[in-house]
Design a protein around this motif. Structure first.
Motif, PDB file in Angstrom:
ATOM      1  N   ALA A 233       0.831  -1.202   0.000  1.00 35.24           N
ATOM      2  CA  ALA A 233       0.000   0.000   0.000  1.00 35.24           C
ATOM      3  C   ALA A 233       0.867   1.255   0.000  1.00 35.24           C
ATOM      4  N   LEU A 234       1.974   1.224   0.737  1.00 40.11           N
ATOM      5  CA  LEU A 234       2.886   2.363   0.765  1.00 40.11           C
ATOM      6  C   LEU A 234       3.565   2.542  -0.589  1.00 40.11           C
ATOM      7  N   GLU A 235       3.933   1.445  -1.222  1.00 39.82           N
ATOM      8  CA  GLU A 235       4.531   1.513  -2.562  1.00 39.82           C
ATOM      9  C   GLU A 235       3.540   2.117  -3.559  1.00 39.82           C
ATOM     10  N   LEU A 236       2.274   1.766  -3.411  1.00 41.48           N
ATOM     11  CA  LEU A 236       1.252   2.320  -4.294  1.00 41.48           C
ATOM     12  C   LEU A 236       1.123   3.825  -4.076  1.00 41.48           C
ATOM     13  N   ALA A 237       1.018   4.241  -2.812  1.00 41.84           N
ATOM     14  CA  ALA A 237       0.818   5.657  -2.520  1.00 41.84           C
ATOM     15  C   ALA A 237       2.010   6.503  -2.934  1.00 41.84           C
ATOM     16  N   ALA A 238       3.207   5.912  -2.939  1.00 47.16           N
ATOM     17  CA  ALA A 238       4.397   6.653  -3.332  1.00 47.16           C
ATOM     18  C   ALA A 238       4.412   6.952  -4.825  1.00 47.16           C
ATOM     19  N   GLN A 239       3.670   6.177  -5.621  1.00 44.09           N
ATOM     20  CA  GLN A 239       3.713   6.349  -7.066  1.00 44.09           C
ATOM     21  C   GLN A 239       2.447   6.959  -7.644  1.00 44.09           C
ATOM     22  N   ALA A 240       1.286   6.626  -7.095  1.00 44.22           N
ATOM     23  CA  ALA A 240       0.023   7.134  -7.646  1.00 44.22           C
ATOM     24  C   ALA A 240      -0.116   8.621  -7.366  1.00 44.22           C
ATOM     25  N   SER A 244      -7.000   6.575  -3.523  1.00 42.92           N
ATOM     26  CA  SER A 244      -8.307   6.403  -2.891  1.00 42.92           C
ATOM     27  C   SER A 244      -8.421   4.965  -2.391  1.00 42.92           C
ATOM     28  N   GLU A 245      -9.411   4.737  -1.538  1.00 43.64           N
ATOM     29  CA  GLU A 245      -9.640   3.375  -1.059  1.00 43.64           C
ATOM     30  C   GLU A 245     -10.051   2.473  -2.223  1.00 43.64           C
ATOM     31  N   GLU A 246     -10.776   3.040  -3.176  1.00 48.78           N
ATOM     32  CA  GLU A 246     -11.189   2.278  -4.358  1.00 48.78           C
ATOM     33  C   GLU A 246      -9.975   1.845  -5.185  1.00 48.78           C
ATOM     34  N   LEU A 247      -9.002   2.748  -5.341  1.00 53.23           N
ATOM     35  CA  LEU A 247      -7.796   2.395  -6.092  1.00 53.23           C
ATOM     36  C   LEU A 247      -7.017   1.298  -5.376  1.00 53.23           C
ATOM     37  N   LEU A 248      -6.908   1.400  -4.062  1.00 55.82           N
ATOM     38  CA  LEU A 248      -6.237   0.340  -3.294  1.00 55.82           C
ATOM     39  C   LEU A 248      -6.915  -1.004  -3.526  1.00 55.82           C
ATOM     40  N   ARG A 303       4.178  -0.202 -10.307  1.00 57.00           N
ATOM     41  CA  ARG A 303       3.906   0.769 -11.368  1.00 57.00           C
ATOM     42  C   ARG A 303       3.116   0.109 -12.496  1.00 57.00           C
ATOM     43  N   ARG A 304       3.467  -1.134 -12.835  1.00 53.51           N
ATOM     44  CA  ARG A 304       2.748  -1.839 -13.895  1.00 53.51           C
ATOM     45  C   ARG A 304       1.295  -2.076 -13.494  1.00 53.51           C
ATOM     46  N   ARG A 305       1.060  -2.497 -12.241  1.00 54.63           N
ATOM     47  CA  ARG A 305      -0.306  -2.761 -11.803  1.00 54.63           C
ATOM     48  C   ARG A 305      -1.136  -1.478 -11.772  1.00 54.63           C
ATOM     49  N   LEU A 306      -0.507  -0.376 -11.360  1.00 58.45           N
ATOM     50  CA  LEU A 306      -1.215   0.898 -11.386  1.00 58.45           C
ATOM     51  C   LEU A 306      -1.557   1.297 -12.821  1.00 58.45           C
ATOM     52  N   ALA A 307      -0.591   1.103 -13.725  1.00 59.80           N
ATOM     53  CA  ALA A 307      -0.834   1.448 -15.133  1.00 59.80           C
ATOM     54  C   ALA A 307      -2.000   0.633 -15.687  1.00 59.80           C
ATOM     55  N   GLU A 308      -2.050  -0.657 -15.367  1.00 58.42           N
ATOM     56  CA  GLU A 308      -3.142  -1.497 -15.848  1.00 58.42           C
ATOM     57  C   GLU A 308      -4.485  -0.991 -15.324  1.00 58.42           C
ATOM     58  N   GLU A 309      -4.522  -0.574 -14.072  1.00 58.65           N
ATOM     59  CA  GLU A 309      -5.780  -0.093 -13.509  1.00 58.65           C
ATOM     60  C   GLU A 309      -6.183   1.240 -14.142  1.00 58.65           C
ATOM     61  N   TYR A 310      -5.221   2.142 -14.338  1.00 54.77           N
ATOM     62  CA  TYR A 310      -5.542   3.417 -14.992  1.00 54.77           C
ATOM     63  C   TYR A 310      -6.059   3.180 -16.406  1.00 54.77           C
ATOM     64  N   LEU A 332       2.340   8.759 -13.602  1.00 59.67           N
ATOM     65  CA  LEU A 332       2.977   7.524 -13.153  1.00 59.67           C
ATOM     66  C   LEU A 332       4.313   7.307 -13.846  1.00 59.67           C
ATOM     67  N   PHE A 333       4.408   7.731 -15.096  1.00 61.50           N
ATOM     68  CA  PHE A 333       5.631   7.548 -15.878  1.00 61.50           C
ATOM     69  C   PHE A 333       6.367   8.875 -16.065  1.00 61.50           C
TER      70      PHE A 333
END
Length: 668
Positions: A233-240, A244-248, A303-310, A332-333
């Motif tokens: 979760a911390l890795e996600l917040a550092a990059q996004a 939001s809770e929905e993104l998590l 970063r890849r998982r965030l990109a897929e969700e975006y 993100l990039f």
């Protein structure tokens, strides 16, 4: 009994240190002193206390009974008209105080604000801007603004103020000297050091404004991360851009998002907004750098998982959210060379785009004739009549002057003979498509036909950046797009620029006195998500392919598209999976492909571990559920759990079908 807001305000008063000059000037203005400033501009580096001071000034204005308007530059539109709609009360309600934090994120509005917006303020209004960059010198030096604008470049705390902060924070007396040696007068470092509790620290360092200091502070603040899920979760917040809770829940479907979000929100360096959580800029930079150094594979995976969700959101988002999601994807990039250029700004030359209005047409035609000649101008007139919605007009943010236009055409198959006869560039695009892989009924091609910016004609610019991001977003959302084409006059130069992402078709159609280069991508071979990911990461698009010429990534996307179009007979009949070797020998391609997909999904349950995956795919695509959320409810599963099973099912299904593509139904 005091309200929560009043208690928060009282706590801020008790904890607030210094900034006496700024408070005094603002108090005079609130009291209506005719000699007091109208506009306050707070600048300084990250961590110097701009937002803290802004919140204190907000409390003062609220206590004075003033109407408040609080905006965050991170979420301000590029179009001044949007800003004016959001801030309309500043122009109509006397006494309103406008607060705009993180101004560096919308600095392109600066000239427009000084010249066109602020002079129209209602009576007795005030404005406070806070950002990392100092104002443009001409405004501070302008005699007209001299008595109205107060500029403050915030500095570090004095030793006395730093000691006062540590006393207020109840740092033990025996630890204060250590904190002072470590953090100096930097407000963020002092606050984080105080919050982290230095009793367990043995290092005695002298403070310097470096990432090492914040890394140490954040390590002390976070301590031992409770679980691996908290670490992710911390890795996600550092990059996004925002969390939001929905993104998590979407990016970490195997975890319970609610407690993770609550934990993140309680970290002292996290800020909250209507869009979610944001680490303080300085803290984010340090977290991201530390995570990349400590766990590079985990960093890239996240970063890849965030990109897929975006990209998933981009495909499904309502129109009004498209550009927000696109911005978050590019953020993100942001460290890639191309994206760094895409997301920079010039205070003087920043533009925003709007749809073509009939009143704009004469200006657009003059621009076309000036840069490309009368023959091209006639084609602009032709396409403006045929597809007015394809045109975007670009205006300077500062003045509203039209400086450029672009046109992105969508042309369905079969090609219209009138278009072929009228436009040699479009004719060349269709000729290439027919030779490379014919466009079937139900499919179309996209052509970025015009990019006309007379002052910076077809050289890298904000106009090309914005048009490119718009084209990419449209491609991600389009259904049935077979090819994408880009057109540039300086073909050799642009061939080098787009190498690895667009193919030079070799066509050089002529319009009037000029020839143009035509560059293409076949979206049926390379999914737009794969292409966009490599484009913004500035790496070559992979070209590995199976026997039918389709890449594995394109094949996987074709499987997903076929499932997505399951209930749309026309779209399913045009799906890319029908053009793979998998379906080459089908006598009744559509019906046999449907049977193969249904049978392959059912086969997932042959392994007990695949039963849930089979159920998720069936509910998501075959059952008639209108959304994935509805499919999850149909199975009685939490949405995050359903998404995990669906992802597993799609992966297993694609793998099974890929084996058939490579080896056929016989033994491997």
């Amino acid at each position: 009994m005091a309200t929560v807001g009043e208690r928060l305000s009282s706590a801020r008063v008790r904890a607030f240190i210094g900034r006496d000059e700024e408070l005094a000037h603002f108090a005079r203005a609130l009291a209506g002193d005719p000699q007091a400033p109208f506009a306050f501009y707070l600048s300084g580096p990250g961590g110097i206390g701009k937002s803290t001071l802004l919140r204190r000034l907000t409390d003062h204005a609220r206590a004075a009974g003033r109407p408040l308007l609080e905006l965050d530059g991170r979420f301000v539109s590029r179009d001044p008209a949007d800003f004016e709609r959001v801030a309309a009360s500043f122009l109509t309600v006397p006494g309103t105080v406008l607060f705009l934090d993180s101004f560096e994120h919308c600095q392109w509005l600066e000239s427009w604000l000084w010249q066109r917006f602020l002079p129209r303020a209602a009576a007795d209004t005030l404005v406070v801007l806070a950002g990392r960059l100092a104002p443009q010198p001409q405004w501070a030096a302008d005699p007209a603004w001299a008595g109205l604008l107060h500029v403050s470049e915030l500095g570090q705390f004095t030793e006395e103020q730093a000691r006062s902060l540590l006393t207020t924070a109840q740092v033990l007396p025996e630890l204060r000297e250590r904190v002072l040696r470590f953090a100096g007068g930097n407000p963020l470092a002092l606050s984080l050091a105080a919050a982290s509790g230095m009793a367990d620290w043995t290092r005695e360092e002298v403070w310097a404004p470096s990432a090492d200091v914040l890394r140490t502070l954040l390590s002390g603040l976070i301590g031992e991360v409770p679980t691996a899920a908290h670490r992710r979760a911390l890795e996600l917040a550092a990059q996004a851009y925002s969390t939001s809770e929905e993104l998590l829940a979407a990016v970490l479907p195997e975890e319970d998002a609610h407690p993770l979000f609550t934990w993140l929100r309680d970290l002292p360096f996290m800020e909250s907004s209507h869009r979610g959580l944001h680490p303080h800029d300085a803290a984010r930079e340090t977290l991201a750098a530390d995570l990349r150094w400590r766990a590079p594979n985990a960093f890239v995976t996240m970063r890849r998982r965030l990109a897929e969700e975006y990209l998933r959101i981009l495909r499904e988002a309502p129109e009004e959210r498209v550009w927000t999601v696109t911005d978050e994807l590019f953020y993100l990039f942001r460290e890639g060379e191309m994206v760094a250029r895409l997301r920079t700004f010039s205070r003087e030359d920043e533009v925003h785009d709007r749809p073509l209005h009939p009143d704009d047409l004469d200006t657009v035609l003059r621009m076309a004739e000036q840069t490309e000649g009368p023959a091209s101008a006639e084609l602009v007139r032709y396409w403006a009549r045929r597809q007015p919605q394809a045109f975007s007009v670009y205006r300077l943010v500062s003045t509203g002057r039209i400086v450029a236009f672009t046109a992105r055409l969508a042309l369905p198959a079969p090609a219209d003979p009138e278009d072929l006869a009228a436009d040699p560039v479009v004719a060349a695009a269709w000729e290439y498509a027919e030779a490379a892989g014919p466009v079937r009924p139900g499919e179309h091609i996209g052509v970025s036909r015009f990019s006309v910016y007379p002052e910076r004609y077809q050289v890298p610019s904000r106009v090309i950046d914005l048009s490119s991001s718009r084209a990419q977003a449209e491609s991600a959302r389009a259904r049935g797009r077979a090819y994408g084409f880009a057109v540039w006059r300086d073909a050799e130069t642009w061939s080098a620029r787009v190498k690895g992402s667009l193919a030079d078709t070799g066509a050089r159609p002529r319009v009037g006195e000029h020839t143009y280069g035509l560059f293409a991508v076949d979206w049926r071979q390379v999914p737009v998500e794969t292409w966009l990911r490599h484009f913004i990461a500035a790496t070559a698009v992979p070209t590995r392919a199976g026997p039918s010429g389709v890449s594995r990534a394109a094949f996987d996307q074709a499987v997903r598209d076929a499932l997505t179009h399951w209930r749309d007979a026309g779209a399913f009949a045009a799906c890319a999976l029908l053009r793979t070797r998998l379906a080459a020998d089908f006598g009744e391609p559509v019906e046999e492909l449907r049977a193969l997909l249904r049978g392959s999904v059912d086969d997932l349950a042959r392994d007990p571990r695949g039963v849930r995956a089979r159920d998720a795919v069936t509910a998501g695509y075959f059952s008639g559920a209108p959304t994935q959320e509805a499919a999850a409810r149909r199975l009685g599963l939490p949405y995050g759990t359903y998404r995990r099973h669906l992802r597993q099912g799609l992966d297993l299904l694609s793998e099974a079908l890929w084996r058939l593509e490579l080896h056929g139904p016989g033994p491997e």
